[in-house]
Enzyme design. Structure first.
Site, PDB file in Angstrom:
ATOM      1  N   HIS A   7      -2.775   4.592   8.285  1.00  0.00           N
ATOM      2  CA  HIS A   7      -1.545   5.099   7.686  1.00  0.00           C
ATOM      3  C   HIS A   7      -0.694   3.924   7.229  1.00  0.00           C
ATOM      4  CE1 HIS A   7      -0.160   4.328  11.826  1.00  0.00           C
ATOM      5  NE2 HIS A   7       1.050   4.188  11.306  1.00  0.00           N
ATOM      6  N   HIS A  65       2.502  -4.790  -3.031  1.00  0.00           N
ATOM      7  CA  HIS A  65       2.899  -3.442  -3.414  1.00  0.00           C
ATOM      8  C   HIS A  65       1.848  -2.446  -2.952  1.00  0.00           C
ATOM      9  CE1 HIS A  65       0.306  -4.699  -6.770  1.00  0.00           C
ATOM     10  NE2 HIS A  65       0.081  -3.418  -7.005  1.00  0.00           N
ATOM     11  N   GLU A 111       2.955   1.303  -7.328  1.00  0.00           N
ATOM     12  CA  GLU A 111       2.235   1.372  -8.594  1.00  0.00           C
ATOM     13  C   GLU A 111       1.504   2.709  -8.634  1.00  0.00           C
ATOM     14  OE1 GLU A 111      -1.555  -0.853 -10.814  1.00  0.00           O
ATOM     15  OE2 GLU A 111      -0.844  -1.576  -8.879  1.00  0.00           O
TER      16      GLU A 111
END
Length: 136
Positions: A7, A65, A111
């Protein structure tokens, strides 16, 4: 042996604002929500939002990211909607596959990307990065 990502937990300053962003704007599925957190599903990814008084107040300067997969069919609608909503972008796409690079309400870099590792490697073999080696 590691078998995958279990996770991802993101620190957030406002559970409601982040919950609404991830469910209503990005389309993640809500699983549970409580005063200081929420569990969501993004595809097969378990995403946790956790209230934290130390949550960042500006984007990190590095490139780190989280990239979410989006289908080529859905990409134009998603990216147009994000832009119309005024969601801030942190980078313009210069790599293989359509992508939109956005910030969430807590300045986490995200993204939405069309493609996968196979399409990226195929493109890189056509135009390798400096000193690139391929394995397997």
């Amino acid at each position: 042996m590691i078998t995958g990502i279990n996770h991802i937990t993101l620190s957030v300053a406002d559970i409601e604002k982040s919950f609404n962003f991830y469910t209503q704007v990005l389309g993640c599925q809500a699983i549970a929500k409580w005063q200081q957190g929420a569990y969501l599903i993004a595809g097969n990814l378990w995403l946790c939002l956790s209230w934290d008084s130390h949550t960042r107040t500006s984007p990190a300067t590095e490139y780190t990211h989280i990239a979410f997969t989006i289908s080529e069919h859905d990409f134009p609608e998603y990216s147009d909607r994000l832009l119309k909503l005024g969601i801030k972008q942190w980078k313009q796409n210069t790599s293989e596959g359509d992508s939109i690079y956005i910030l969430d309400p807590d300045h986490h870099k995200l993204e939405l990307h069309v493609g996968n590792l196979s399409t990226r490697i195929a493109a890189a073999k056509q135009s390798p990065y400096e000193n690139m080696e391929f394995f397997v």
